[in-house]
Enzyme design. Structure first.
Site, mmCIF file in Angstrom:
data_model
loop_
_atom_site.group_PDB
_atom_site.id
_atom_site.type_symbol
_atom_site.label_atom_id
_atom_site.label_comp_id
_atom_site.label_asym_id
_atom_site.label_seq_id
_atom_site.Cartn_x
_atom_site.Cartn_y
_atom_site.Cartn_z
ATOM 1 N N ARG A 125 0.822 -1.229 0.000
ATOM 2 C CA ARG A 125 0.000 0.000 0.000
ATOM 3 C C ARG A 125 0.853 1.276 0.000
ATOM 4 O O ARG A 125 0.423 2.326 0.451
ATOM 5 C CB ARG A 125 -0.965 0.022 1.189
ATOM 6 N N LYS A 147 1.654 11.733 -10.671
ATOM 7 C CA LYS A 147 0.774 10.889 -11.494
ATOM 8 C C LYS A 147 1.559 9.641 -11.892
ATOM 9 O O LYS A 147 2.649 9.744 -12.458
ATOM 10 C CB LYS A 147 0.327 11.619 -12.756
ATOM 11 N N GLU A 189 6.483 19.359 -24.210
ATOM 12 C CA GLU A 189 5.926 19.622 -22.866
ATOM 13 C C GLU A 189 6.459 20.955 -22.316
ATOM 14 O O GLU A 189 5.778 21.626 -21.536
ATOM 15 C CB GLU A 189 6.256 18.472 -21.902
ATOM 16 N N LYS A 231 5.373 23.375 -13.043
ATOM 17 C CA LYS A 231 4.704 22.122 -12.672
ATOM 18 C C LYS A 231 4.452 22.096 -11.159
ATOM 19 O O LYS A 231 3.355 21.759 -10.696
ATOM 20 C CB LYS A 231 5.568 20.931 -13.101
ATOM 21 N N GLU A 241 -5.986 17.168 -9.398
ATOM 22 C CA GLU A 241 -6.662 17.591 -10.625
ATOM 23 C C GLU A 241 -8.161 17.818 -10.443
ATOM 24 O O GLU A 241 -8.992 17.344 -11.216
ATOM 25 C CB GLU A 241 -6.404 16.569 -11.759
ATOM 26 N N ARG A 245 -5.097 21.852 -12.404
ATOM 27 C CA ARG A 245 -4.092 20.917 -12.928
ATOM 28 C C ARG A 245 -4.474 20.365 -14.297
ATOM 29 O O ARG A 245 -3.627 19.990 -15.094
ATOM 30 C CB ARG A 245 -3.850 19.776 -11.928
ATOM 31 N N ASN A 249 -3.034 19.314 -19.245
ATOM 32 C CA ASN A 249 -3.389 18.336 -20.272
ATOM 33 C C ASN A 249 -3.625 18.977 -21.639
ATOM 34 O O ASN A 249 -4.185 18.342 -22.533
ATOM 35 C CB ASN A 249 -4.653 17.565 -19.855
ATOM 36 N N HIS A 252 -3.516 16.963 -24.826
ATOM 37 C CA HIS A 252 -3.371 15.552 -24.470
ATOM 38 C C HIS A 252 -4.543 14.683 -24.906
ATOM 39 O O HIS A 252 -4.362 13.504 -25.179
ATOM 40 C CB HIS A 252 -3.144 15.401 -22.966
ATOM 41 N N HIS A 256 -3.353 11.728 -26.869
ATOM 42 C CA HIS A 256 -3.546 10.352 -26.395
ATOM 43 C C HIS A 256 -4.296 9.528 -27.438
ATOM 44 O O HIS A 256 -4.012 8.341 -27.623
ATOM 45 C CB HIS A 256 -4.313 10.344 -25.072
ATOM 46 N N HIS A 269 5.082 10.257 -27.190
ATOM 47 C CA HIS A 269 4.074 10.991 -26.420
ATOM 48 C C HIS A 269 4.143 12.498 -26.719
ATOM 49 O O HIS A 269 3.126 13.140 -27.013
ATOM 50 C CB HIS A 269 4.271 10.727 -24.930
HETATM 51 P P1 NAD Z 1 10.412 7.023 -22.412
HETATM 52 O O1 NAD Z 1 10.413 6.774 -20.977
HETATM 53 O O2 NAD Z 1 9.929 5.952 -23.315
HETATM 54 O O3 NAD Z 1 11.881 7.457 -22.844
HETATM 55 C C1 NAD Z 1 12.132 7.734 -24.188
HETATM 56 C C2 NAD Z 1 13.310 6.891 -24.734
HETATM 57 O O4 NAD Z 1 14.531 7.423 -24.264
HETATM 58 C C3 NAD Z 1 13.285 5.452 -24.305
HETATM 59 O O5 NAD Z 1 13.754 4.649 -25.353
HETATM 60 C C4 NAD Z 1 14.248 5.441 -23.143
HETATM 61 O O6 NAD Z 1 14.789 4.182 -22.880
HETATM 62 C C5 NAD Z 1 15.299 6.376 -23.649
HETATM 63 N N1 NAD Z 1 16.116 7.034 -22.656
HETATM 64 C C6 NAD Z 1 15.753 7.465 -21.431
HETATM 65 N N2 NAD Z 1 16.745 8.176 -20.888
HETATM 66 C C7 NAD Z 1 17.753 8.189 -21.771
HETATM 67 C C8 NAD Z 1 19.051 8.779 -21.776
HETATM 68 N N3 NAD Z 1 19.457 9.576 -20.800
HETATM 69 N N4 NAD Z 1 19.838 8.556 -22.847
HETATM 70 C C9 NAD Z 1 19.401 7.804 -23.890
HETATM 71 N N5 NAD Z 1 18.184 7.246 -23.954
HETATM 72 C C10 NAD Z 1 17.378 7.445 -22.895
HETATM 73 O O7 NAD Z 1 9.544 8.326 -22.771
HETATM 74 P P2 NAD Z 1 9.422 9.770 -22.096
HETATM 75 O O8 NAD Z 1 9.237 10.702 -23.221
HETATM 76 O O9 NAD Z 1 10.468 10.034 -21.107
HETATM 77 O O10 NAD Z 1 8.064 9.664 -21.274
HETATM 78 C C11 NAD Z 1 6.831 9.439 -21.912
HETATM 79 C C12 NAD Z 1 5.897 8.825 -20.918
HETATM 80 O O11 NAD Z 1 5.695 9.744 -19.842
HETATM 81 C C13 NAD Z 1 4.540 8.516 -21.488
HETATM 82 O O12 NAD Z 1 4.158 7.234 -21.102
HETATM 83 C C14 NAD Z 1 3.630 9.538 -20.849
HETATM 84 O O13 NAD Z 1 2.322 9.079 -20.681
HETATM 85 C C15 NAD Z 1 4.306 9.771 -19.540
HETATM 86 N N6 NAD Z 1 4.004 11.056 -18.935
HETATM 87 C C16 NAD Z 1 3.621 11.068 -17.650
HETATM 88 C C17 NAD Z 1 3.365 12.254 -17.008
HETATM 89 C C18 NAD Z 1 3.031 12.263 -15.546
HETATM 90 O O14 NAD Z 1 2.665 13.317 -15.027
HETATM 91 N N7 NAD Z 1 3.185 11.164 -14.857
HETATM 92 C C19 NAD Z 1 3.492 13.456 -17.704
HETATM 93 C C20 NAD Z 1 3.893 13.435 -19.035
HETATM 94 C C21 NAD Z 1 4.149 12.204 -19.645
HETATM 95 N N1 GLY Z 2 1.203 15.879 -17.154
HETATM 96 C C1 GLY Z 2 -0.045 16.255 -16.608
HETATM 97 C C2 GLY Z 2 -0.050 16.322 -15.130
HETATM 98 O O1 GLY Z 2 0.904 16.005 -14.475
HETATM 99 O O2 GLY Z 2 -1.044 16.683 -14.562
#
Ligand code: NAD
Ligand code: GLY
Length: 363
Positions: A125, A147, A189, A231, A241, A245, A249, A252, A256, A269
């Site tokens: 948990r 998130k 972003e 942020k 949210e 917040r 999006n 998005h 999405h 993304h």
């Molecule tokens: P990702 O995690 O897939 O990373 C992108 C690529 O870069 C991958 O191939 C990864 O292995 C590689 N990589 C990572 N660090 C590296 C480095 N330093 N050097 C070389 N390669 C590297 O994608 P992302 O763009 O980081 O994240 C996208 C994800 O984040 C989506 O799933 C999206 O939904 C999520 N997201 C979440 C939030 C949130 O608030 N939680 C906000 C925005 C996006």
């Molecule tokens: N990326 C959207 C949020 O964190 O709310």
């Protein structure tokens, strides 16, 4: 610009620091002791791309600070952000018998951060979570704010939890190994913050863009700094949210849908978000919220970042079905983030199927 920066995300008992420090990766073990407590065991979750680049440095830093770490290396990419892989994190946690006060360290981009974060939220948990984001996107957005989620074939991030980390530890130098396409996806972003709430930052980005694309350290530090501040400010005002917040999006719901229709394989993304922000800008003009010319301004900024802006030609049924599965829909009406102008985003609850169809027909 200082290479070291500290923000406090003030959320009462769930407060934490965001540290931005060039070269800081080698100090994460020590920092984790400050944020989590006495060193014990921990699980590092990373992937097949990040592990060969940075895992040994993180393991060494943890070990030097007295932590005993076990590492789990997951497959790479958005298509791996599944319940099945999340379950592998839980298996590793069960096998290592981590106690309730022993942390999960998410070392990677947003995919690893979201998936490891959701496992940390669920195991016993909730065990402490430390985010060590390694992509621009995760350093400016996903690692901050709590998130966590995995995807479902019917929709992105549909299974998850709000779960704040104990520490966000950002080392901009790890971006030197990131490929250009991923860097540009992160810039989407960054641009988003300008479009939502900071017109001066949007202007500044026009100046910085050539340096950002060249990964010049001052420019990168400045945008990580400004983005994390935005942020953190939004999350502190509306952690779960209930209102403001949702502005984060912007683009998005369309983005999405683009990712889901193409099964998370064709667009990154950030690329989906870029196209989605262009669509939101045109819709804002179409419904009379924004003056003519907004879409042009948004497209110019996205193109300066060499991001895609061409809207893919899916059928209206595909769009509407995918958008209907989005978490932000309210009954028959979609809840969308639109803009009154650059830096002035607004949530609109009244967009119906007819307006969306008109928008789609216009591309
Ligand atoms: P990702 O995690 O897939 O990373 C992108 C690529 O870069 C991958 O191939 C990864 O292995 C590689 N990589 C990572 N660090 C590296 C480095 N330093 N050097 C070389 N390669 C590297 O994608 P992302 O763009 O980081 O994240 C996208 C994800 O984040 C989506 O799933 C999206 O939904 C999520 N997201 C979440 C939030 C949130 O608030 N939680 C906000 C925005 C996006
Ligand atoms: N990326 C959207 C949020 O964190 O709310």
């Amino acid at each position: 610009m200082n290479s070291f920066c500290h923000y406090r995300v003030d959320l009462g008992a769930r407060s934490y620091d965001i540290s931005i420090e060039a070269g800081g990766l080698d100090r994460v073990g020590e920092a984790m002791r400050g944020a989590v407590g006495d060193a014990g065991r921990c699980l590092i979750v990373t992937n097949t791309v990040v592990a060969p680049l940075y895992l040994s440095r993180v393991e060494a830093s943890l070990s030097a600070a007295g932590w005993q770490s076990v590492s789990l290396i997951l497959p790479d990419g958005e298509s791996s952000k599944t319940v099945a892989n999340w379950s592998l994190v839980l298996d590793a946690l069960m096998e290592s018998k981590l106690a309730r006060n022993e942390p999960v360290v998410a070392l990677g981009g947003g995919v690893i951060g979201d998936m490891a974060g959701f496992a940390a939220a669920c195991y016993r948990r909730g065990v402490p979570l430390v985010q060590v984001p390694t992509t621009l996107l995760s350093q400016v957005d996903s690692s901050v704010g709590g998130k966590t989620a995995v995807n479902h074939p019917h929709g992105k991030n549909m299974i998850g939890a709000f779960y704040q980390p104990k520490l966000v530890w950002i080392d901009p130098l790890v971006l030197t190994t990131l490929d250009g396409r991923q860097l540009r996806a992160g810039l989407a972003e960054v641009i988003k913050y300008g479009l939502i709430r900071d017109a001066a930052f949007a202007e500044r980005l026009k100046v910085l863009m050539p340096d950002l694309l060249q990964l010049r350290s001052d420019a990168i530090a400045e945008v990580i700094h400004t983005s994390c501040r935005h942020k953190a400010e939004v999350v502190m005002r509306d952690e779960r949210e209930a209102g403001e917040r949702a502005l984060l999006n912007l683009g998005h719901t369309f983005g999405h849908a683009i990712e889901a229709i193409t099964r998370y394989r064709r667009y990154l993304h950030g690329e989906g978000v870029a196209i989605g922000m262009r669509m939101a800008a045109r819709l804002s003009e179409q419904v009379g919220l924004a003056p003519a010319g907004l879409e042009q301004q948004v497209v110019a900024l996205l193109q300066a970042a060499e991001l895609p802006v061409a809207v893919p030609s899916f059928t209206a049924a595909q769009w509407l079905d995918a958008m209907g599965h989005d978490k932000k829909s309210v009954g028959e009406r979609l809840r969308l983030v639109l803009m009154r102008g650059v830096g002035r985003a607004q949530i609109v609850d009244s967009v119906g199927k007819a307006e969306i169809t008109t928008l789609l027909d216009s591309f």
